[in-house]
Each structure stands twice: as structure tokens, then as C-alpha cells.
Design an enzyme around this catalytic site. Structure first.
Site, PDB file in Angstrom:
ATOM      1  N   THR A 161       0.801  -1.233   0.000  1.00 40.54           N
ATOM      2  CA  THR A 161       0.000   0.000   0.000  1.00 40.54           C
ATOM      3  C   THR A 161       0.830   1.278   0.000  1.00 40.54           C
ATOM      4  O   THR A 161       1.939   1.293   0.564  1.00 40.54           O
ATOM      5  CB  THR A 161      -0.920   0.010   1.239  1.00 40.54           C
ATOM      6  OG1 THR A 161      -1.404   1.333   1.457  1.00 40.54           O
ATOM      7  CG2 THR A 161      -0.199  -0.430   2.504  1.00 40.54           C
ATOM      8  N   TYR A 164      -1.674  -0.016  10.940  1.00 44.74           N
ATOM      9  CA  TYR A 164      -1.957  -0.693   9.658  1.00 44.74           C
ATOM     10  C   TYR A 164      -0.731  -0.643   8.758  1.00 44.74           C
ATOM     11  O   TYR A 164      -0.291  -1.664   8.214  1.00 44.74           O
ATOM     12  CB  TYR A 164      -3.148   0.005   8.979  1.00 44.74           C
ATOM     13  CG  TYR A 164      -3.340  -0.369   7.521  1.00 44.74           C
ATOM     14  CD1 TYR A 164      -3.938  -1.568   7.145  1.00 44.74           C
ATOM     15  CD2 TYR A 164      -2.917   0.503   6.500  1.00 44.74           C
ATOM     16  CE1 TYR A 164      -4.107  -1.897   5.801  1.00 44.74           C
ATOM     17  CE2 TYR A 164      -3.088   0.174   5.164  1.00 44.74           C
ATOM     18  CZ  TYR A 164      -3.677  -1.028   4.817  1.00 44.74           C
ATOM     19  OH  TYR A 164      -3.842  -1.355   3.487  1.00 44.74           O
ATOM     20  N   LYS A 201       1.667  -3.622   7.383  1.00 45.85           N
ATOM     21  CA  LYS A 201       1.835  -3.831   5.933  1.00 45.85           C
ATOM     22  C   LYS A 201       3.313  -3.738   5.536  1.00 45.85           C
ATOM     23  O   LYS A 201       3.732  -4.318   4.539  1.00 45.85           O
ATOM     24  CB  LYS A 201       1.014  -2.799   5.158  1.00 45.85           C
ATOM     25  CG  LYS A 201      -0.477  -3.123   5.111  1.00 45.85           C
ATOM     26  CD  LYS A 201      -0.773  -4.242   4.102  1.00 45.85           C
ATOM     27  CE  LYS A 201      -2.257  -4.478   3.936  1.00 45.85           C
ATOM     28  NZ  LYS A 201      -2.571  -5.503   2.937  1.00 45.85           N
TER      29      LYS A 201
END
Ligand code: NDP
Ligand code: GDR
Length: 370
Positions: free
Chosen positions: A132, A156, A160
Site C-alpha cells: 500500500t 496498519y 503492511k
């Protein structure tokens, strides 16, 4: 016939990916979580009766936190390609449940890679990891490319980041065909309802139809590089079809503020917005409305700021450089932002016309303020 396994098949990207692979003649397997309510809305149109011959769409119960389950499914399916799209994907919510997010988004990726290794499928199975633009976090340079350093700004993004590097490591250590797509924000009419674009297009439709007065948002200054999910799943597919496994940035190269996204969404229905005030006092008010059916008065406040939606650490500016994907994959987005907004607003208008109809018939409908 090629076989693909998709984690996160019930999500936005999983649904588009499944459709794309079925169109290409794949047998598609997906992992869905058990839930107390049906959670397959986005893929119900792909359902095939398991009693007919040659059905090509199969769902398996599972979870990225359960290695034994993943090993069993991968052993059974023997996939040519795995698209690891499953994740707790909401950045703001990751501040509330950081340990779970690490388990699913970071460890879940490791579990997939390790399952493929344990099952001696490293030569056969290609793996796509849903990385991402959140990895870039605090702005280091713009536009952001495959070479830009990472500085994650949320639980998050930190999870990731592990997913990104463990994918690179398994590629280098075991010669696996494992790749990261570093995808910038991508949206669609089936985008999760609490991501900002969908929250705005739903509210735009509901306000126009008289089902809601206003919408509360967080940081209107944030800038995102928004594309269409349909274009982005094409890129995921292409990433796994190359001779050599590599990582790619997928983006449009154009950035827009949340405030301007609001203006575009309302403009779609002929409603012009003006923003007045600053910071938490900022408001979006109606300057002009070309459609008398909406009964919206000039000067009505339809957007307000609520600090509840601010994040402890924010990602201010994302703008991607998709040059490598253009040159090596031949990938180019077909949708621009205007087309994306049009599709999303019109789809939400259709959705909420049904609610309006029900309400007029005396039925109770949900309040969707979150
Ligand atoms: P969604 O939130 O729409 O979908 C996430 C999917 O993951 C859902 O199917 C969800 O299942 C599933 N999931 C959640 N937790 C688990 C778990 N513990 N075990 C198994 N599956 C789980 O995300 P998107 O489709 O938008 O994104 C797909 C992937 O791409 C995600 O990994 C996301 O982080 C990443 N990403 C997304 C971008 C975007 O802009 N959309 C940009 C860059 C990366 P359920 O339906 O049951 O909740
Ligand atoms: P993001 O998407 O955090 O970029 O992650 P989101 O749509 O949640 O936020 C984008 C920006 O809008 C600002 N914002 C708000 N966001 C939400 N959700 N709700 C609001 O009311 C609101 N008001 C302003 C946010 O602060 C932020 O700056 C998405 C997810 O799909 C991730 O999984 C993916 O990795 C990244 O995109 C790329």
C-alpha cells in the site's frame, strides 16, 4: 485450467479480482470468514451452483490468523496464483486494534508464504501481496515511486511494512515468485462504506434525496491519489504474469484533497458547494442547486468537521509515480477521477432511491451516519 486462490474475496478488490480471473478462464477459489450474517454481497453475482459440472467458483471458510486452515486450503487447491488481498484494511480502525492488525496484515502474509514453502509449491505458486501507499506515510518525496523510502504512520501501515519485506525476503531467500503491488487508493461503487470516498458519495445521494441533513468528516486537507479498483485489479494480474517477480507502484499520478472530492461528488448532482471557516470550524455549504427536486436551500450546511475522525498520525499527501508499471506492465488506468466519482454517485443514488421508496411506504430504514 489455471487455478487462483484469493484471500479477502468478499472485499472490494477480491470481488473485482474474482470477476477478472473468471473472465480469463481461471478456476477461482476464495477464502471467506464465517460470520453470523451473510458477508458475500459483493460476490453473490459470481456464485455458481456446486451441483453443476465444471463450476469454477469455490469458496472456503478460513482466516488469515489460522495457519493450519491456510495450509489445508492451499494443499487442497494447489493454486497457480495466490492473491493475498485479505486484511483489516481501515487505517483509522487500526489505531483501535493494533495487535489484531499485526496478526492479520503482517503475520497473515507470512502464513501464506510459509504455507507455500512447507507444501513445496515454491516453483508452482506465484504470490501477489497487497502492499500500500500507506507505507510512504510521512512525506519523504513526491511523487512516490518504488525507490521512495518508507515511513509508516499507523499500525496498519507498520503491519503492511512487515508484509512488504517478508514478501521480498521469501523471493530472495527461496527464489519464490512473490511480488508486492504498492497500490495507491482505489475506489468503486462497492468500496467499503466507511472509507472517505464512499462515505461522501453515499451522503451526497442521501442528502439530495432528503434522507440525511449533513455529513461529518475529519481532515479535509488530506490529499490522495484516487483510482478505480477495476483498473487496479488488472495491474495485480499483470504483476503475476511477468518473466521476473518484481514490485510495482500502481497509481494515477494525480492527487486531490478530500475537500475537492466532496465538491466533485455534489457537483455530479448539480449541487455547488462552498467551504467556509477553518480547521474544526470549517463547513461545506450549498451555494447553488440546479435541481429543484432535491429541495435543498441555498446556504444549507451539508458538511461539517468532527475531530472524532482525525487520526493520531496522518498521511498528508500521496501521489504516485506509475512509470515502472506503465513501461514494464503496459498498464494504464482507463478511468479518471471524474468518471470514478460519476459512477460512485450514480450507483449510490440508485441504492438510496430504494430506501426513499421504503421510507415513503412507512418502512423504517437504517441511519447511515458513520
Ligand atoms: P476490504 O476492506 O474491502 O476487504 C478486505 C478483505 O479482507 C475482506 O474480504 C475481509 O473479509 C478480509 N479479511 C479481513 N480480515 C480477515 C482475516 N482475519 N482473515 C481473512 N480475511 C480477512 O479491502 P480492499 O478490497 O479495499 O483492499 C484489498 C487489499 O488491498 C487489502 O489488503 C488492503 O489493505 C490493500 N490495499 C487496498 C487499497 C485500496 O485503496 N482499496 C490500497 C492499497 C492496498 P470480510 O468481508 O469478512 O470483512
Ligand atoms: P486511507 O483511506 O486511510 O487513505 O486508506 P480513507 O478513505 O479511510 O482516508 C483517506 C483520507 O481521508 C481523510 N478523511 C477521512 N477518512 C475517513 N475514513 N472518514 C472520514 O470521515 C474522513 N475525513 C477525512 C483521512 O484522514 C485520510 O487522510 C485506504 C485504505 O483502503 C487502505 O487499506 C489502503 O492501504 C490505502 O487507502 C492506500
Amino acid at each position: 485450467m489455471k487455478k487462483a486462490l484469493i484471500t479477502g474475496i468478499t472485499g472490494q478488490d477480491g470481488a473485482y479480482m474474482a470477476q477478472l480471473l473468471l473472465n480469463k478462464g481461471y478456476e477461482v477459489h476464495g477464502i471467506k470468514r464465517r460470520s453470523s450474517l451473510f458477508n458475500t454481497d459483493r460476490i453473490d453475482h459470481l456464485y455458481q451452483d456446486p451441483h453443476v459440472d465444471n463450476y469454477r467458483f469455490k469458496l472456503h471458510y478460513g482466516d488469515l490468523t489460522d495457519s493450519t486452515n491456510l495450509i489445508r486450503i492451499i494443499q487442497e487447491v494447489q493454486p497457480d496464483e495466490i492473491y493475498n488481498l485479505g486484511a483489516m484494511s481501515h487505517v483509522k480502525v487500526s489505531f483501535d486494534m493494533p495487535e489484531y492488525v499485526a496478526n492479520v496484515d503482517a503475520m497473515g502474509t507470512l502464513r501464506i508464504l510459509e504455507a507455500v514453502r512447507i507444501l513445496n509449491l515454491t516453483e508452482k505458486t506465484r504470490i501477489y501481496q497487497a502492499s500500500t501507499s500507506e507505507l510512504y506515510g510521512m512525506v519523504q518525496e513526491v511523487p512516490q515511486s518504488e525507490k521512495t523510502p518508507f515511513y509508516p504512520r499507523s499500525p496498519y501501515a507498520v503491519a503492511k511494512m512487515y508484509g512488504y519485506w517478508i514478501t521480498v525476503n521469501y523471493r530472495e531467500a527461496y527464489g519464490m515468485y512473490a511480488c508486492n503491488g504498492i497500490l495507491f487508493n482505489h475506489e468503486s461503487p462497492i468500496r467499503g462504506e466507511t472509507f472517505v470516498t464512499r462515505k461522501i458519495t453515499r451522503a451526497t445521494a442521501r442528502i439530495a434525496l432528503g434522507l440525511q441533513d449533513k455529513i461529518y468528516l475529519g481532515n479535509l486537507n488530506a490529499k490522495r491519489d484516487w483510482g478505480h479498483a477495476k483498473d487496479y485489479v488488472e495491474a495485480m494480474y499483470l504483476i503475476l504474469q511477468q518473466e521476473k517477480p518484481e514490485d510495482y507502484v500502481i497509481a494515477t499520478g494525480i492527487t486531490t484533497t478530500v475537500r475537492d472530492f466532496c465538491k466533485l461528488a455534489f457537483a455530479e448532482l448539480g449541487i455547488e458547494l462552498e467551504f467556509v471557516g477553518e480547521n474544526e470550524e470549517e463547513k461545506g455549504i450549498v451555494k447553488y442547486c440546479s435541481n429543484p427536486e432535491y429541495q435543498i436551500e441555498i446556504g444549507t450546511e451539508v458538511i461539517a468537521v468532527d475531530s472524532r475522525y482525525f487520526r493520531p498520525t496522518e498521511v498528508d499527501l500521496l501521489i504516485g509515480d506509475p512509470t515502472k508499471a506503465q513501461e514494464k506492465l503496459g498498464w494504464k488506468p482507463k478511468y479518471n477521477l471524474q468518471q470514478l466519482v460519476t459512477e460512485m454517485v450514480l450507483a449510490d443514488m440508485e441504492l438510496f432511491k430504494k430506501d426513499k421508496y421504503l421510507q415513503e411506504g412507512g418502512h423504517r430504514t437504517m441511519n447511515y451516519y458513520e
